[in-house]
Design a protein around this motif. Sequence first.
Motif, PDB file in Angstrom:
ATOM      1  N   ARG A  80       0.927  -1.269   0.022  1.00 16.54           N
ATOM      2  CA  ARG A  80      -0.099  -0.119   0.121  1.00 16.54           C
ATOM      3  C   ARG A  80       0.684   1.202   0.032  1.00 16.54           C
ATOM      4  O   ARG A  80       0.410   2.266  -0.546  1.00 16.54           O
ATOM      5  CB  ARG A  80      -0.792  -0.107   1.316  1.00 16.54           C
ATOM      6  N   ARG A  81       2.119   1.081   0.818  1.00 17.81           N
ATOM      7  CA  ARG A  81       3.049   2.322   0.946  1.00 17.81           C
ATOM      8  C   ARG A  81       3.816   2.280  -0.449  1.00 17.81           C
ATOM      9  O   ARG A  81       4.418   3.648  -0.487  1.00 17.81           O
ATOM     10  CB  ARG A  81       3.760   2.506   2.139  1.00 17.81           C
ATOM     11  N   ILE A  82       3.859   1.598  -1.422  1.00 20.46           N
ATOM     12  CA  ILE A  82       4.428   1.866  -2.425  1.00 20.46           C
ATOM     13  C   ILE A  82       3.735   2.803  -3.441  1.00 20.46           C
ATOM     14  O   ILE A  82       4.462   3.774  -4.013  1.00 20.46           O
ATOM     15  CB  ILE A  82       4.392   0.348  -3.307  1.00 20.46           C
ATOM     16  N   ILE A  83       2.409   2.942  -3.366  1.00 19.68           N
ATOM     17  CA  ILE A  83       1.744   3.778  -4.170  1.00 19.68           C
ATOM     18  C   ILE A  83       1.919   5.060  -3.630  1.00 19.68           C
ATOM     19  O   ILE A  83       1.919   5.525  -2.508  1.00 19.68           O
ATOM     20  CB  ILE A  83       0.118   3.452  -4.106  1.00 19.68           C
ATOM     21  N   GLU A  95       7.704  20.822 -12.369  1.00 20.66           N
ATOM     22  CA  GLU A  95       6.533  20.744 -11.957  1.00 20.66           C
ATOM     23  C   GLU A  95       6.443  19.176 -11.242  1.00 20.66           C
ATOM     24  O   GLU A  95       6.464  18.335 -12.195  1.00 20.66           O
ATOM     25  CB  GLU A  95       5.091  21.185 -12.573  1.00 20.66           C
ATOM     26  N   VAL A  96       6.004  18.875 -10.028  1.00 17.99           N
ATOM     27  CA  VAL A  96       5.826  17.631  -9.477  1.00 17.99           C
ATOM     28  C   VAL A  96       4.227  17.224  -9.763  1.00 17.99           C
ATOM     29  O   VAL A  96       3.352  18.035  -9.306  1.00 17.99           O
ATOM     30  CB  VAL A  96       6.082  17.331  -8.095  1.00 17.99           C
ATOM     31  N   MET A  97       3.901  16.198 -10.445  1.00 17.30           N
ATOM     32  CA  MET A  97       2.674  15.776 -10.682  1.00 17.30           C
ATOM     33  C   MET A  97       1.962  15.552  -9.612  1.00 17.30           C
ATOM     34  O   MET A  97       2.536  14.831  -8.612  1.00 17.30           O
ATOM     35  CB  MET A  97       2.747  14.838 -11.865  1.00 17.30           C
ATOM     36  N   LYS A  98       0.672  15.627  -9.593  1.00 23.03           N
ATOM     37  CA  LYS A  98      -0.185  15.188  -8.439  1.00 23.03           C
ATOM     38  C   LYS A  98      -0.124  13.621  -8.197  1.00 23.03           C
ATOM     39  O   LYS A  98      -0.428  13.178  -7.118  1.00 23.03           O
ATOM     40  CB  LYS A  98      -1.601  15.819  -8.536  1.00 23.03           C
ATOM     41  N   MET A  99      -0.187  13.029  -9.171  1.00 22.88           N
ATOM     42  CA  MET A  99      -0.071  11.484  -9.063  1.00 22.88           C
ATOM     43  C   MET A  99       1.251  10.740  -9.456  1.00 22.88           C
ATOM     44  O   MET A  99       2.043  11.296 -10.354  1.00 22.88           O
ATOM     45  CB  MET A  99      -0.978  11.080 -10.250  1.00 22.88           C
ATOM     46  N   ASP A 100       1.491   9.629  -8.820  1.00 16.82           N
ATOM     47  CA  ASP A 100       2.844   9.083  -9.098  1.00 16.82           C
ATOM     48  C   ASP A 100       2.725   7.998 -10.355  1.00 16.82           C
ATOM     49  O   ASP A 100       1.625   8.071 -10.764  1.00 16.82           O
ATOM     50  CB  ASP A 100       3.439   8.395  -7.890  1.00 16.82           C
ATOM     51  N   ALA A 101       3.768   7.396 -10.470  1.00 16.83           N
ATOM     52  CA  ALA A 101       3.535   6.278 -11.752  1.00 16.83           C
ATOM     53  C   ALA A 101       2.723   5.343 -11.554  1.00 16.83           C
ATOM     54  O   ALA A 101       1.987   4.913 -12.299  1.00 16.83           O
ATOM     55  CB  ALA A 101       5.179   5.714 -11.794  1.00 16.83           C
ATOM     56  N   HIS A 102       2.628   4.703 -10.268  1.00 15.95           N
ATOM     57  CA  HIS A 102       1.611   3.772  -9.934  1.00 15.95           C
ATOM     58  C   HIS A 102       0.218   4.284 -10.322  1.00 15.95           C
ATOM     59  O   HIS A 102      -0.564   3.527 -10.930  1.00 15.95           O
ATOM     60  CB  HIS A 102       1.746   3.182  -8.693  1.00 15.95           C
ATOM     61  N   VAL A 140       2.129  -3.180  -7.607  1.00 14.34           N
ATOM     62  CA  VAL A 140       1.488  -3.943  -6.409  1.00 14.34           C
ATOM     63  C   VAL A 140       0.788  -4.886  -6.722  1.00 14.34           C
ATOM     64  O   VAL A 140       0.590  -5.414  -7.892  1.00 14.34           O
ATOM     65  CB  VAL A 140       0.455  -2.448  -5.809  1.00 14.34           C
ATOM     66  N   LYS A 141       0.203  -5.750  -5.652  1.00 13.05           N
ATOM     67  CA  LYS A 141      -0.406  -6.917  -5.812  1.00 13.05           C
ATOM     68  C   LYS A 141      -1.891  -6.521  -6.384  1.00 13.05           C
ATOM     69  O   LYS A 141      -2.424  -5.508  -5.998  1.00 13.05           O
ATOM     70  CB  LYS A 141      -0.357  -7.725  -4.408  1.00 13.05           C
ATOM     71  N   HIS A 147      -7.987  -2.511  -3.617  1.00 13.36           N
ATOM     72  CA  HIS A 147      -8.143  -1.570  -2.447  1.00 13.36           C
ATOM     73  C   HIS A 147      -8.283  -0.054  -2.929  1.00 13.36           C
ATOM     74  O   HIS A 147      -8.879   0.640  -2.826  1.00 13.36           O
ATOM     75  CB  HIS A 147      -7.166  -1.784  -1.278  1.00 13.36           C
ATOM     76  N   TYR A 148      -7.173   0.012  -3.972  1.00 15.82           N
ATOM     77  CA  TYR A 148      -6.961   1.576  -4.300  1.00 15.82           C
ATOM     78  C   TYR A 148      -8.214   1.920  -5.086  1.00 15.82           C
ATOM     79  O   TYR A 148      -8.681   3.032  -4.975  1.00 15.82           O
ATOM     80  CB  TYR A 148      -5.789   1.548  -5.219  1.00 15.82           C
ATOM     81  N   THR A 149      -8.616   1.465  -6.056  1.00 10.60           N
ATOM     82  CA  THR A 149      -9.623   1.486  -6.889  1.00 10.60           C
ATOM     83  C   THR A 149     -11.244   1.521  -6.123  1.00 10.60           C
ATOM     84  O   THR A 149     -11.999   2.303  -6.702  1.00 10.60           O
ATOM     85  CB  THR A 149      -9.933   0.693  -8.135  1.00 10.60           C
ATOM     86  N   ASN A 150     -11.004   0.808  -4.892  1.00 11.25           N
ATOM     87  CA  ASN A 150     -12.595   0.570  -4.089  1.00 11.25           C
ATOM     88  C   ASN A 150     -12.711   1.829  -3.162  1.00 11.25           C
ATOM     89  O   ASN A 150     -13.685   1.796  -2.825  1.00 11.25           O
ATOM     90  CB  ASN A 150     -12.578  -0.607  -3.508  1.00 11.25           C
ATOM     91  N   ALA A 151     -11.661   2.593  -3.011  1.00  8.74           N
ATOM     92  CA  ALA A 151     -11.714   3.574  -2.134  1.00  8.74           C
ATOM     93  C   ALA A 151     -12.750   4.798  -2.521  1.00  8.74           C
ATOM     94  O   ALA A 151     -12.866   4.856  -3.604  1.00  8.74           O
ATOM     95  CB  ALA A 151     -10.158   4.267  -2.038  1.00  8.74           C
TER      96      ALA A 151
END
Length: 588
Positions: A80-83, A95-102, A140-141, A147-151
Motif C-alpha cells: 500500500r505504501r508503494i503507491i 512541476e511535480v505531478m499530483k499522481m505518481d507512476a503507480h 503492487v499486488k 483496495h486503491y480503486t475501491n476507495a
Amino acid sequence: SVAWCRFLKRALSRNEYKRLGFPTQVDFLVLCVDLLAEASLEGLRIKNADSLRKKIGGIPEDPGQLREWLVSGKYGNDNRRIIGKFELVDYTTGEVMKMDAHETVIMTYWLNPGGSEKDTKRELWQLYAGDMEAMGIVPVKPSTFNHYTNAWSRKMLSAKERHGKKHFKDTYRPYVPAKPLEFANSLWASDGSGVVPYRYQDQYGKWRMMKIYVMLISDVGSRYIAGYSVSRKGLHLEDGTMLRQAMRMALVDNGKTEVLDFISDNHGAYTGEASKAYLQRVCRNFRTIAPGNSQANPAEAMFRLFKRRFKSYFKLPETSWNARSLESMANPDYYDIMALPTYTEAIEKLTVAIREWNNTRLENELTPSEWFHTLKNDRAGQYTDRQYRRITGEMSKRDLSYLRSILTLERDGKEYKFDIPTDAGTVALIAQHMGYASSFKTHVYWNSEGADVYTTDEVYMFTCPPAPLASKSMTEATPDSLRALAYYNRKGAEFEEMVDGFVEDVEAAKAVMVRGYDFNIRDNATKEDYNAMHEQISAAEYERGRAKLEAKKQRARERERKKADQVQQQAVIDYHKNHISDLSKYIK
C-alpha cells in the motif's frame, strides 16, 4: 500476541470456551475482541468477532511460522505504501505531478478516458503490471490494486469518466435540498413508465405479455395523482396525445384554478412544439429538468413509490418495461402469462390503484385528495371561460360557410347546438378571414357552456353561446321554448333587414354614380347646370330618405301586427285548452 493466538486456537478447537461459561463461540469471541482492543497487541489489532475467527482459523501450528503470521499484516508488506513513492516530474517546468507512476497507470486503465469499454479489475491489473515491469518498477499486488480503486474518494472522482454522466449526477453530484411544499397546486410534475402488465394475442394468435405505459400528472405538495393516460393496446408509445389526455383529466379535477408551475423530463412528449405550446397555454411556468439530472424531477420518486405500491396487486415481471438485467426480470420458467389480466382488466386495476393511492391517509392525517382539494395555493388565478374551453374542451373542425347560423357538434353520440352571431360585425369578420375562398374552415374549442371559433392558424374570432331550442309542437311548448321561438323570429327578421339594407345601399350608390356620370359627360356644362343638378339630387335624396323612413315604419307596424295576431291566436288556443280541460271532468 502469540500467547493469545495459542489460547484462542485451543479454546475454539477443543470447545474450552464452554467450560469458561460461554454458550456460543460468538459470545466468547466478542469478549476477546474487547480485551484485545484494550491490550492493543502488536500484530493482533482485531475489530470484530468475525475477523478474529478468520485470523485464528488460519494460524500455523509451527511456532516460527506463527511469528511470521502475526507480523505479516504489517511488517514486510509494503504494497500500500508503494503507491505514491514514485513521483513524476515535468523536467521542462519542474512541476511535480499530483499522481505518481503507480496511480497514473492504474487510473489510466481504470478510467479508459474517451472509451466506453470497461474491463474487469483482474484484466486491468494485468495491463498495469505489464506496464510497470516494462518501466522497471515492481507492481503492487492485485489486492492493493483493488483496495486503491475501491476507495470511496477514487470511486467518486472516477464515476463520471468510467460510468457516465447520468450515474455521476444520480449518485455523487451535489443536489439542491428543499423543504416540502405546504400547499397543493404549487407544483405539478409528470413522468411516464411501464407499470401494469397485461396479456394480449398478436396477429398470429400467440399470447404475449406487455406493459401498459402510463403517464401520470401528480401534485408534488399533496402527492395527489390528478390525471393519467395510458398507451394504446400493444404499444409503448408516449406522445403529446397522452400528455393532453392526462392534463385534461387533471385540469377538470382542478376546476378553473390556474396551474402555477409544471416540471417534466426531456421526453419528446413534453418537448415537442405542439406540446410546449399547449403547456405554455395551460401553465404559468413550464420547465424541463436538465438532461441527465433525473433527481430534479419529483415525479420520478412519485412513480417509484406508486410502482412499489402497485406490486401488491400482482407480481410484476420486471421493474420496467424494457428491463435488461437478469436481476430485474422474473424467472420465465415459472411465470404464467395467462395469469395476467387483459388490457381492459389492467386499466381497471390501474384505476383502482390510483383511487386507493389518492385516498390513503398521510402522516398529517390528510389524504392526498383532501389536501389537493382544500389546501390550494392562493396565488393561483382563475382561467377565463375561453381559456378553460381551449385547454380542457373538445376540438372540432367545421366549415362555417353553410351552417345558417347554427353550429352543431357531437360528442359521445350526443348533439350540441350553438348559436352563431349574425350581426354585421361578425359577418364582416368572417368575410375578412375568408377572403375570396368558397369555404371557411375553422377550429372550434367547445364544451356544453359554449363554443369558441378560431381560424386554422389559431386566431380567435368569436364565441357561440348554447342555442336555445324551440318546440316543434305547441302542445309541448314551454316558456323557454316560446322565448327561443321569439328569439329566432327576431333574429331572422334582423338578418333579413340587414340583407335588405345591403341591397338599398347598393341601389343608392348606383343612383349617385349615374347622376354624377350624366353631369361629367356633358360637353358644355355651366355653373347654373351644376347647381340645378345638385338641387335635383338634394330633392331626390330627401324623397328617398323619407320613403326609406316610411318603409321602415311600415315594417315596424307589420311586425307589431304579426305579434298582435300571434297573441290573439295564443289566446284562442288557451281558451280551447281550458274549455277542453273543463269538459274532460264530465267525460268518462
